[in-house]
Design a protein around this motif. Sequence first.
Motif, PDB file in Angstrom:
ATOM      1  N   SER A   1      -3.328  83.478 -35.723  1.00  0.00           N
ATOM      2  CA  SER A   1      -2.599  81.559 -35.113  1.00  0.00           C
ATOM      3  C   SER A   1      -1.960  81.719 -36.409  1.00  0.00           C
ATOM      4  O   SER A   1      -0.630  80.570 -36.111  1.00  0.00           O
ATOM      5  CB  SER A   1      -3.668  80.911 -35.635  1.00  0.00           C
ATOM      6  OG  SER A   1      -4.996  80.794 -37.376  1.00  0.00           O
ATOM      7  N   LEU A   2      -1.480  82.266 -36.951  1.00  0.00           N
ATOM      8  CA  LEU A   2      -0.273  82.739 -37.642  1.00  0.00           C
ATOM      9  C   LEU A   2       0.865  83.176 -36.712  1.00  0.00           C
ATOM     10  O   LEU A   2       2.111  83.290 -36.527  1.00  0.00           O
ATOM     11  CB  LEU A   2      -0.352  83.724 -38.979  1.00  0.00           C
ATOM     12  CG  LEU A   2       1.267  84.410 -39.930  1.00  0.00           C
ATOM     13  CD1 LEU A   2       1.503  83.209 -40.560  1.00  0.00           C
ATOM     14  CD2 LEU A   2       1.172  85.192 -40.242  1.00  0.00           C
ATOM     15  N   LEU A   3       0.662  84.465 -36.357  1.00  0.00           N
ATOM     16  CA  LEU A   3       1.077  84.644 -35.343  1.00  0.00           C
ATOM     17  C   LEU A   3       2.084  84.382 -33.966  1.00  0.00           C
ATOM     18  O   LEU A   3       2.894  84.283 -33.190  1.00  0.00           O
ATOM     19  CB  LEU A   3       0.856  86.567 -34.210  1.00  0.00           C
ATOM     20  CG  LEU A   3       0.528  86.979 -35.163  1.00  0.00           C
ATOM     21  CD1 LEU A   3       0.234  88.811 -34.899  1.00  0.00           C
ATOM     22  CD2 LEU A   3       2.741  87.405 -35.821  1.00  0.00           C
ATOM     23  N   LEU A   4       0.349  83.366 -33.654  1.00  0.00           N
ATOM     24  CA  LEU A   4       0.710  81.864 -32.440  1.00  0.00           C
ATOM     25  C   LEU A   4       1.916  80.927 -33.098  1.00  0.00           C
ATOM     26  O   LEU A   4       2.387  80.766 -32.205  1.00  0.00           O
ATOM     27  CB  LEU A   4      -0.905  82.040 -32.125  1.00  0.00           C
ATOM     28  CG  LEU A   4      -0.608  81.043 -30.592  1.00  0.00           C
ATOM     29  CD1 LEU A   4      -0.333  81.426 -29.665  1.00  0.00           C
ATOM     30  CD2 LEU A   4      -1.869  80.055 -30.271  1.00  0.00           C
ATOM     31  N   GLY A   5       1.635  80.785 -33.897  1.00  0.00           N
ATOM     32  CA  GLY A   5       2.718  79.363 -34.732  1.00  0.00           C
ATOM     33  C   GLY A   5       3.829  80.122 -34.918  1.00  0.00           C
ATOM     34  O   GLY A   5       4.758  79.374 -34.639  1.00  0.00           O
ATOM     35  N   LEU A   6       4.326  80.969 -34.844  1.00  0.00           N
ATOM     36  CA  LEU A   6       5.575  81.959 -35.336  1.00  0.00           C
ATOM     37  C   LEU A   6       5.999  81.475 -33.815  1.00  0.00           C
ATOM     38  O   LEU A   6       7.212  81.843 -33.642  1.00  0.00           O
ATOM     39  CB  LEU A   6       5.086  82.805 -35.498  1.00  0.00           C
ATOM     40  CG  LEU A   6       4.984  83.418 -37.578  1.00  0.00           C
ATOM     41  CD1 LEU A   6       5.145  84.974 -37.872  1.00  0.00           C
ATOM     42  CD2 LEU A   6       5.822  82.891 -38.119  1.00  0.00           C
ATOM     43  N   VAL A   7       5.643  82.196 -32.817  1.00  0.00           N
ATOM     44  CA  VAL A   7       6.339  82.204 -31.394  1.00  0.00           C
ATOM     45  C   VAL A   7       6.529  80.983 -31.429  1.00  0.00           C
ATOM     46  O   VAL A   7       7.155  80.576 -30.378  1.00  0.00           O
ATOM     47  CB  VAL A   7       5.598  83.122 -30.580  1.00  0.00           C
ATOM     48  CG1 VAL A   7       5.949  82.473 -28.990  1.00  0.00           C
ATOM     49  CG2 VAL A   7       4.621  83.751 -30.805  1.00  0.00           C
ATOM     50  N   PHE A   8       5.596  80.120 -31.628  1.00  0.00           N
ATOM     51  CA  PHE A   8       5.908  78.438 -30.817  1.00  0.00           C
ATOM     52  C   PHE A   8       7.039  78.116 -31.897  1.00  0.00           C
ATOM     53  O   PHE A   8       7.491  76.944 -31.388  1.00  0.00           O
ATOM     54  CB  PHE A   8       4.813  77.804 -31.298  1.00  0.00           C
ATOM     55  CG  PHE A   8       3.702  77.650 -29.898  1.00  0.00           C
ATOM     56  CD1 PHE A   8       3.902  77.028 -28.288  1.00  0.00           C
ATOM     57  CD2 PHE A   8       2.394  78.575 -29.889  1.00  0.00           C
ATOM     58  CE1 PHE A   8       3.153  77.566 -27.163  1.00  0.00           C
ATOM     59  CE2 PHE A   8       1.831  78.477 -29.282  1.00  0.00           C
ATOM     60  CZ  PHE A   8       1.602  77.905 -27.408  1.00  0.00           C
ATOM     61  N   ASP A   9       7.188  78.564 -32.952  1.00  0.00           N
ATOM     62  CA  ASP A   9       8.167  78.344 -34.067  1.00  0.00           C
ATOM     63  C   ASP A   9       9.410  78.828 -33.916  1.00  0.00           C
ATOM     64  O   ASP A   9      10.661  77.640 -34.066  1.00  0.00           O
ATOM     65  CB  ASP A   9       7.878  77.879 -35.743  1.00  0.00           C
ATOM     66  CG  ASP A   9       6.568  77.229 -35.575  1.00  0.00           C
ATOM     67  OD1 ASP A   9       6.384  76.167 -35.328  1.00  0.00           O
ATOM     68  OD2 ASP A   9       5.425  77.686 -37.117  1.00  0.00           O
ATOM     69  N   ALA A  10       9.419  79.469 -32.974  1.00  0.00           N
ATOM     70  CA  ALA A  10      10.990  80.467 -31.940  1.00  0.00           C
ATOM     71  C   ALA A  10      11.734  79.717 -31.255  1.00  0.00           C
ATOM     72  O   ALA A  10      13.153  79.580 -31.754  1.00  0.00           O
ATOM     73  CB  ALA A  10       9.852  81.912 -32.844  1.00  0.00           C
ATOM     74  N   ALA A  11      10.964  79.569 -31.054  1.00  0.00           N
ATOM     75  CA  ALA A  11      11.004  78.591 -29.360  1.00  0.00           C
ATOM     76  C   ALA A  11      11.202  77.020 -29.637  1.00  0.00           C
ATOM     77  O   ALA A  11      12.281  76.684 -29.118  1.00  0.00           O
ATOM     78  CB  ALA A  11       9.642  78.732 -28.427  1.00  0.00           C
ATOM     79  N   ALA A  12      10.283  76.308 -30.556  1.00  0.00           N
ATOM     80  CA  ALA A  12      11.225  75.345 -31.098  1.00  0.00           C
ATOM     81  C   ALA A  12      12.381  75.170 -31.942  1.00  0.00           C
ATOM     82  O   ALA A  12      13.623  74.413 -32.307  1.00  0.00           O
ATOM     83  CB  ALA A  12      10.265  74.379 -31.784  1.00  0.00           C
ATOM     84  N   ALA A  13      12.624  76.165 -33.002  1.00  0.00           N
ATOM     85  CA  ALA A  13      14.123  76.488 -33.644  1.00  0.00           C
ATOM     86  C   ALA A  13      15.038  76.498 -32.600  1.00  0.00           C
ATOM     87  O   ALA A  13      16.184  76.100 -32.535  1.00  0.00           O
ATOM     88  CB  ALA A  13      14.037  77.742 -33.926  1.00  0.00           C
ATOM     89  N   LEU A  14      14.753  77.772 -31.634  1.00  0.00           N
ATOM     90  CA  LEU A  14      16.148  77.071 -30.158  1.00  0.00           C
ATOM     91  C   LEU A  14      16.291  76.083 -29.681  1.00  0.00           C
ATOM     92  O   LEU A  14      17.625  75.934 -30.079  1.00  0.00           O
ATOM     93  CB  LEU A  14      15.546  78.111 -29.650  1.00  0.00           C
ATOM     94  CG  LEU A  14      16.606  78.487 -28.308  1.00  0.00           C
ATOM     95  CD1 LEU A  14      17.980  78.925 -28.870  1.00  0.00           C
ATOM     96  CD2 LEU A  14      15.892  79.759 -27.651  1.00  0.00           C
ATOM     97  N   PHE A  15      15.765  74.960 -29.247  1.00  0.00           N
ATOM     98  CA  PHE A  15      15.495  73.535 -29.157  1.00  0.00           C
ATOM     99  C   PHE A  15      16.429  73.234 -30.074  1.00  0.00           C
ATOM    100  O   PHE A  15      17.056  72.079 -29.953  1.00  0.00           O
ATOM    101  CB  PHE A  15      14.904  73.290 -27.740  1.00  0.00           C
ATOM    102  CG  PHE A  15      14.425  74.089 -27.026  1.00  0.00           C
ATOM    103  CD1 PHE A  15      15.371  74.542 -25.565  1.00  0.00           C
ATOM    104  CD2 PHE A  15      13.775  75.258 -26.926  1.00  0.00           C
ATOM    105  CE1 PHE A  15      15.259  75.391 -25.129  1.00  0.00           C
ATOM    106  CE2 PHE A  15      13.081  76.095 -26.041  1.00  0.00           C
ATOM    107  CZ  PHE A  15      13.524  76.271 -24.771  1.00  0.00           C
ATOM    108  N   VAL A  16      16.236  73.190 -30.807  1.00  0.00           N
ATOM    109  CA  VAL A  16      16.470  72.153 -32.503  1.00  0.00           C
ATOM    110  C   VAL A  16      17.387  72.872 -32.635  1.00  0.00           C
ATOM    111  O   VAL A  16      18.096  71.900 -32.859  1.00  0.00           O
ATOM    112  CB  VAL A  16      15.406  72.317 -33.639  1.00  0.00           C
ATOM    113  CG1 VAL A  16      16.144  71.745 -34.548  1.00  0.00           C
ATOM    114  CG2 VAL A  16      13.670  71.361 -33.100  1.00  0.00           C
ATOM    115  N   LEU A  17      17.438  74.050 -32.568  1.00  0.00           N
ATOM    116  CA  LEU A  17      19.188  74.146 -32.929  1.00  0.00           C
ATOM    117  C   LEU A  17      20.176  74.211 -32.310  1.00  0.00           C
ATOM    118  O   LEU A  17      21.297  73.588 -32.481  1.00  0.00           O
ATOM    119  CB  LEU A  17      19.450  75.252 -33.895  1.00  0.00           C
ATOM    120  CG  LEU A  17      18.790  76.184 -34.275  1.00  0.00           C
ATOM    121  CD1 LEU A  17      18.580  78.050 -34.412  1.00  0.00           C
ATOM    122  CD2 LEU A  17      19.265  75.656 -35.801  1.00  0.00           C
TER     123      LEU A  17
END
Length: 189
Positions: A9-25
Motif C-alpha cells: 500500500s505504501l508503494l501503491l500510494g507513492l505511484v498514485f502520488d507521483a502521478a497526482a504531483a505531475l498534474f498538480v504541478l
Amino acid sequence: MTYLLNAFSLLLGLVFDAAAALFVLRLLAEASRADFHNPLSQFVYRYSNPVLAPLRRVLPNWRRLNLAALLVAWLVLLLKQLALAALAGFVPALPGLLVLAVAALVDFVLITWLVLVFGWSLLSMLQPDGYHPLLRFAGALAAPLLRPLRGRLTVGMIDFSPTVVIVALLLARLLVAAPLYDLGARLAG
C-alpha cells in the motif's frame, strides 16, 4: 502478511502520488505562469500533455486554471482512495469516496505549496545560482502566495513572508482539508 500489505500500500500510494504531483504541478505552473523555457516546466508539460490534450478540447481552461489537470489529479486521487480501501478489504460508499478524493486533492495542493514555499525559501537563503531551474520553478510556483506579503514583513535583512505563508498553509490543512476528510470518512461508512 500485514507487513507485506503495508509495504504494497505504501508503494501503491507513492505511484498514485507521483502521478497526482505531475498534474498538480502542471495546474500550478499554468496558474502562476511559470517560465516555459525552464527544463522542469518542459518536463511537466511533456509528460502531462498526452493525457491533458484530449481533455482540454472538452474541458477548456477557466481563466488561468487548467480544469483538465484539476480533473485528472482528482481522478488519480480518487483511484488511490479506492485502491487503498480495497486493499484494506473495505468498499466505501460513493458519496464518501468522492468527498475523500476532494479532501485528498485539497490536502495534496496545500502540501505541494508548503513544500515549494519551504524549499524555495531554504534555497534562497543558501544563495545558489539564481538561474538554477529548480529555484526558478519553485519561485514561480510560490510567487502567487508570497507576492502579497513580500516586503511587508521584513525585519532587518530577513523576510518573514515565507514563514507566514507556511503557517497559513498549515492552518488551511487543519481547518479545510481535515474537516473534509472527516466528512468523507463519515459518508464512506
